[in-house]
Design an enzyme around this catalytic site. Structure first.
Site, PDB file in Angstrom:
ATOM      1  N   GLU A   1       4.644  -0.021  37.158  1.00 32.86           N
ATOM      2  CA  GLU A   1       3.234  -0.191  36.803  1.00 32.86           C
ATOM      3  C   GLU A   1       2.301  -0.367  37.986  1.00 32.86           C
ATOM      4  O   GLU A   1       1.134   0.042  37.932  1.00 32.86           O
ATOM      5  CB  GLU A   1       3.090  -1.381  35.841  1.00 32.86           C
ATOM      6  CG  GLU A   1       3.531  -1.096  34.420  1.00 32.86           C
ATOM      7  CD  GLU A   1       5.036  -1.113  34.235  1.00 32.86           C
ATOM      8  OE1 GLU A   1       5.505  -0.770  33.136  1.00 32.86           O
ATOM      9  OE2 GLU A   1       5.754  -1.473  35.195  1.00 32.86           O
TER      10      GLU A   1
ATOM     11  N   ASP B   1       4.696  -4.995  31.787  1.00 33.73           N
ATOM     12  CA  ASP B   1       4.439  -5.616  30.485  1.00 33.73           C
ATOM     13  C   ASP B   1       5.664  -5.417  29.599  1.00 33.73           C
ATOM     14  O   ASP B   1       6.775  -5.342  30.095  1.00 33.73           O
ATOM     15  CB  ASP B   1       3.141  -5.078  29.869  1.00 33.73           C
ATOM     16  CG  ASP B   1       3.231  -3.614  29.471  1.00 33.73           C
ATOM     17  OD1 ASP B   1       4.044  -2.866  30.066  1.00 33.73           O
ATOM     18  OD2 ASP B   1       2.481  -3.200  28.560  1.00 33.73           O
TER      19      ASP B   1
ATOM     20  N   GLY C   1       7.464   1.099  29.015  1.00 29.67           N
ATOM     21  CA  GLY C   1       7.663   0.866  27.592  1.00 29.67           C
ATOM     22  C   GLY C   1       9.052   1.209  27.111  1.00 29.67           C
ATOM     23  O   GLY C   1       9.523   0.663  26.100  1.00 29.67           O
TER      24      GLY C   1
END
Length: 365
Positions: free
Chosen positions: A152, A160, A129
């Site tokens: 991840e 993402d 993030g």
């Protein structure tokens, strides 16, 4: 949570040390400081919501010419999302995490389309993030202390926050290598991958921030930028491009083992990750080519909700962060057991749960 006013002190100064994200205006510069240094500024739902609101306000504020995002403390800009909070929510059904991601992806989209220079100090750890709130900006600064990446697959998840799109655009197959292995990368590697724009020594960041208060962002950054060190990742490009050009994860591992040397270590790393995550990640990277960021985020949202409902994401967080035994029991346990139909289901439309972003909203305006 009481937040500091954009142009002055917080409403309650006594709560300043408890603020997870701080906003202030210095001259013509709007400063965002992620303020959870003990957690390497890991993002919470409240932080994302506050940033979305403040950046939206600054976008229309003529007194703000540039925005700077940085992290409190000396460990890094942001270590990613708060995965302990995600783990607890998974055990409770995952609804809060779905809402958190929807807001986070809207924030990523806003950063990419932000109408003013958006400067990110990608110093120290910048993972997951943290990449989302920095690498979509217009002026992305790395240092000799930068350690970035999308790790991840280590926790049974898939890159993402637009990471699939960013890494799909990297030179050759370097982004595929970074995504499947989850490797921590240097600032020079981030520049090579296209995740950053300039190298500035960490000791110069405070002076650069001061210069941004009244100078043109581009001119100030260029003045402080220096020649970066060589990228180790770029030096490995021959075997990376040859091995990762396959669209099948098992074939990639076979090629890596045949190449030997550093490639063998990469094969070992990939085979220790969640097999499902590895295959879904590879498919996501290939599908992201040619997409807009909003399209990629909508697809990542589909994948993310399927990960929330699966076994490996919960198990990966347990093994790495909760119990810390570093011994995840993946299901299925091998790449061979993950079939194309299994992968395809991660990308199926969500119906009325589809993520609606700015692009789609403007299409229907």
């Amino acid at each position: 949570m009481t937040e500091p006013a954009p142009n002055g002190p917080p409403e309650n100064p006594g709560l300043l040390s408890e603020q997870e994200v701080l906003f202030e205006q210095r001259g013509n510069l709007g400063v965002v400081t992620l303020n959870r240094p003990k957690a390497v500024n890991a993002l919470t739902a409240g932080m994302v919501s506050a940033m979305l609101e403040q950046l939206t306000a600054w976008a229309d504020d003529d007194t703000v010419a540039t925005v700077l995002v940085r992290g409190a403390g000396d460990r890094g800009l942001c270590a990613g999302g708060d995965i302990v909070a995600i783990y607890r929510d998974i055990l409770a059904g995952g609804d809060e995490t779905a809402g958190f991601w929807a807001d986070e992806y809207r924030l990523n989209s806003l950063i990419e389309r932000f109408p003013k220079p958006y400067v990110a100090f990608m110093d120290g750890l910048v993972l997951g993030g943290g990449v989302g709130i920095s690498a979509h900006g217009s002026l992305r600064i790395v240092t000799e202390r930068t350690r970035t990446g999308m790790p991840e697959t280590t926790i049974g998840f898939v890159p993402d926050v637009g990471g699939t799109l960013l890494l799909s655009r990297s030179p050759g197959e370097a982004g595929t290598h970074a995504a499947l292995t989850g490797a921590h990368l240097s600032g020079a590697d981030a520049l090579f991958l296209g995740l950053a724009d300039y190298f500035v020594p960490s000791g110069s960041l405070a002076d650069l921030a001061a210069a941004l208060e009244n100078e043109s962002a581009e001119a100030a950054v260029v003045r402080f930028a220096e020649k970066p060190p060589a990228s180790a990742l770029e030096a490995q490009r021959d075997w990376i491009d040859a091995c990762y050009s396959a669209d099948d994860a098992e074939e990639i591992v076979r090629r890596l083992r045949a190449a030997g040397g550093e490639a063998t270590a990469a094969a070992d790393t990939i085979e220790a990750k969640s097999p499902t995550s590895v295959k879904v990640t590879l498919a996501a990277l290939r599908r992201a080519r040619g997409l807009t960021l909003d399209q990629a985020l909508a697809e990542e949202y589909r994948v993310g909700l399927r990960c929330l409902a699966g076994a490996d994401f919960r198990e990966g967080i347990r093994a790495q962060v909760v119990d810390k035994d570093r011994n995840p029991q993946w299901r299925p346990a091998t790449l061979r057991e993950v079939h194309a139909d299994d992968v395809g289901r991660y990308f199926a439309p969500l119906g009325d749960r589809e993520l609606v972003l700015w692009e789609k909203e403007s299409d229907h305006a």
